[in-house]
Design a protein around this motif. Structure first.
Motif, PDB file in Angstrom:
ATOM      1  N   GLY A   1       0.911  -1.234  -0.121  1.00 30.89           N
ATOM      2  CA  GLY A   1       0.028  -0.034  -0.068  1.00 30.89           C
ATOM      3  C   GLY A   1       0.837   1.130  -0.123  1.00 30.89           C
ATOM      4  O   GLY A   1       1.904   1.135  -0.050  1.00 30.89           O
ATOM      5  N   GLY A   2       0.297   2.285   0.156  1.00 33.06           N
ATOM      6  CA  GLY A   2       0.804   3.702   0.246  1.00 33.06           C
ATOM      7  C   GLY A   2      -0.321   4.778   0.196  1.00 33.06           C
ATOM      8  O   GLY A   2      -1.231   4.452   0.443  1.00 33.06           O
ATOM      9  N   LEU A   3       0.190   5.989   0.083  1.00 36.83           N
ATOM     10  CA  LEU A   3      -0.465   7.047   0.233  1.00 36.83           C
ATOM     11  C   LEU A   3      -1.515   7.233  -0.933  1.00 36.83           C
ATOM     12  O   LEU A   3      -1.363   7.147  -2.309  1.00 36.83           O
ATOM     13  CB  LEU A   3       0.274   8.310   0.200  1.00 36.83           C
ATOM     14  CG  LEU A   3      -0.402   9.874   0.927  1.00 36.83           C
ATOM     15  CD1 LEU A   3      -0.679   9.472   2.366  1.00 36.83           C
ATOM     16  CD2 LEU A   3       0.538  10.911   0.265  1.00 36.83           C
ATOM     17  N   THR A   4      -2.777   7.545  -0.492  1.00 35.61           N
ATOM     18  CA  THR A   4      -3.891   7.609  -1.561  1.00 35.61           C
ATOM     19  C   THR A   4      -3.559   9.057  -2.355  1.00 35.61           C
ATOM     20  O   THR A   4      -2.722  10.141  -1.640  1.00 35.61           O
ATOM     21  CB  THR A   4      -5.262   7.791  -0.734  1.00 35.61           C
ATOM     22  OG1 THR A   4      -6.155   7.732  -1.904  1.00 35.61           O
ATOM     23  CG2 THR A   4      -5.496   9.166  -0.190  1.00 35.61           C
ATOM     24  N   LEU A   5      -3.723   9.330  -3.637  1.00 38.49           N
ATOM     25  CA  LEU A   5      -4.236   8.502  -4.529  1.00 38.49           C
ATOM     26  C   LEU A   5      -3.365   7.466  -5.344  1.00 38.49           C
ATOM     27  O   LEU A   5      -3.756   6.812  -6.054  1.00 38.49           O
ATOM     28  CB  LEU A   5      -5.088   9.570  -5.382  1.00 38.49           C
ATOM     29  CG  LEU A   5      -6.004   9.070  -6.376  1.00 38.49           C
ATOM     30  CD1 LEU A   5      -7.273   8.309  -5.907  1.00 38.49           C
ATOM     31  CD2 LEU A   5      -6.437  10.272  -7.282  1.00 38.49           C
TER      32      LEU A   5
ATOM     33  N   LEU B   1      -2.444   0.574  -7.757  1.00 41.29           N
ATOM     34  CA  LEU B   1      -1.237  -0.359  -7.752  1.00 41.29           C
ATOM     35  C   LEU B   1      -1.372  -1.276  -6.376  1.00 41.29           C
ATOM     36  O   LEU B   1      -1.123  -2.420  -6.754  1.00 41.29           O
ATOM     37  CB  LEU B   1      -0.037   0.710  -7.583  1.00 41.29           C
ATOM     38  CG  LEU B   1       0.284   0.922  -8.666  1.00 41.29           C
ATOM     39  CD1 LEU B   1       1.670   2.018  -8.461  1.00 41.29           C
ATOM     40  CD2 LEU B   1       1.047   0.047  -9.936  1.00 41.29           C
ATOM     41  N   ALA B   2      -1.632  -0.877  -5.549  1.00 37.66           N
ATOM     42  CA  ALA B   2      -1.783  -1.614  -4.214  1.00 37.66           C
ATOM     43  C   ALA B   2      -2.881  -2.778  -4.486  1.00 37.66           C
ATOM     44  O   ALA B   2      -2.481  -3.843  -4.048  1.00 37.66           O
ATOM     45  CB  ALA B   2      -2.161  -0.752  -2.882  1.00 37.66           C
ATOM     46  N   ALA B   3      -3.823  -2.439  -4.974  1.00 37.41           N
ATOM     47  CA  ALA B   3      -4.996  -3.356  -5.226  1.00 37.41           C
ATOM     48  C   ALA B   3      -4.405  -4.385  -6.205  1.00 37.41           C
ATOM     49  O   ALA B   3      -4.631  -5.860  -6.069  1.00 37.41           O
ATOM     50  CB  ALA B   3      -6.197  -2.937  -5.645  1.00 37.41           C
ATOM     51  N   ALA B   4      -3.906  -3.865  -7.291  1.00 41.07           N
ATOM     52  CA  ALA B   4      -3.443  -4.861  -8.313  1.00 41.07           C
ATOM     53  C   ALA B   4      -2.226  -5.756  -7.863  1.00 41.07           C
ATOM     54  O   ALA B   4      -2.311  -7.111  -8.128  1.00 41.07           O
ATOM     55  CB  ALA B   4      -3.066  -3.905  -9.563  1.00 41.07           C
TER      56      ALA B   4
ATOM     57  N   PHE C   1      -3.590  -2.273   1.590  1.00 44.02           N
ATOM     58  CA  PHE C   1      -3.995  -0.961   2.154  1.00 44.02           C
ATOM     59  C   PHE C   1      -3.851   0.297   1.790  1.00 44.02           C
ATOM     60  O   PHE C   1      -3.016   0.501   0.714  1.00 44.02           O
ATOM     61  CB  PHE C   1      -3.413  -1.075   3.658  1.00 44.02           C
ATOM     62  CG  PHE C   1      -1.779  -0.835   3.619  1.00 44.02           C
ATOM     63  CD1 PHE C   1      -1.323   0.712   3.767  1.00 44.02           C
ATOM     64  CD2 PHE C   1      -0.980  -1.883   3.401  1.00 44.02           C
ATOM     65  CE1 PHE C   1       0.100   0.898   3.851  1.00 44.02           C
ATOM     66  CE2 PHE C   1       0.508  -1.510   3.429  1.00 44.02           C
ATOM     67  CZ  PHE C   1       0.857  -0.411   3.564  1.00 44.02           C
ATOM     68  N   ILE C   2      -4.320   1.507   2.142  1.00 48.76           N
ATOM     69  CA  ILE C   2      -4.148   2.885   1.603  1.00 48.76           C
ATOM     70  C   ILE C   2      -4.130   3.545   2.954  1.00 48.76           C
ATOM     71  O   ILE C   2      -4.696   3.426   3.995  1.00 48.76           O
ATOM     72  CB  ILE C   2      -5.537   3.098   0.864  1.00 48.76           C
ATOM     73  CG1 ILE C   2      -5.862   2.284  -0.455  1.00 48.76           C
ATOM     74  CG2 ILE C   2      -5.579   4.840   0.440  1.00 48.76           C
ATOM     75  CD1 ILE C   2      -4.646   2.241  -1.334  1.00 48.76           C
TER      76      ILE C   2
END
Length: 194
Positions: free
Chosen positions: A71-75, A80-83, A93-94
């Protein structure tokens, strides 16, 4: 280390994410550039997003690094995190830019991370590293260990230095050099010197 998927990803970023503008625009970092990189637009097609996730997972795995959450900072990190979670069969996670202010008031949404978790940080485009380093601090505060950081494109050298100081492996999938654009700050310095 180059692979067929990494090479394809670079072409996708060049063809679908890099725009040369007639006049400089201000980037989120505060820097100015005529070269705008839009990782979200470049990976809007599901097949391209999957390829990016596979290339990133392959790069991290080839370095001998394993992780349980990404995960990482939104947006910039959201898609990328989901994929990557899908192709690597891990959790995503976001990190919110600020707590929501109601409900659970969490800063991190999605998987709950903490002690014992090994985290891969991601972002789409890094200029000075502010967003990905903000996510790093939030993740570290949970007790989770950041085992590596990855970005689709890095416009400068600051993030690499910062992660080296933290002893965290850092993998930009494309650098300003790979994309054939000036390093962030060089364009502005050349314009003011000329």
């Amino acid at each position: 280390m180059s692979s067929a998927k990494s090479d394809q990803l670079l072409e996708i970023l060049r063809d679908g994410g890099l725009t040369t503008l007639p006049a400089p625009v201000q980037l989120a970092s505060g820097q100015w550039s005529r070269y705008f990189i839009d990782g979200k637009e470049a990976l809007a097609a599901g097949a391209d997003l999957r390829l990016a996730a596979e290339a990133i997972s392959e790069r991290v795995s080839d370095a001998g690094i394993s992780f349980d959450a990404v995960g990482g900072l939104t947006l910039g990190a959201d898609a990328l995190a989901a994929a990557i979670a899908l192709v690597s069969e891990t959790n995503w996670f976001i990190v919110r830019k600020a707590p929501k202010g109601r409900g659970t008031d969490r800063r991190i949404e999605g998987a709950r991370i903490g002690d014992g978790d090994h985290v891969l940080l991601v972002d789409d485009v890094v200029t000075t590293g502010g967003s990905i380093l903000q996510a790093f601090d939030v993740v570290q505060a949970t007790g989770a260990e950041v085992v590596a950081a990855v970005t689709l494109a890095d416009r400068g050298d600051d993030a690499a230095r910062e992660f080296a100081q933290r002893s965290v492996p850092y993998f930009p999938m494309a650098t300003y050099h790979d994309l054939g654009i000036p390093r962030v700050g060089e364009e502005q310095a050349a314009a003011t010197a000329g």
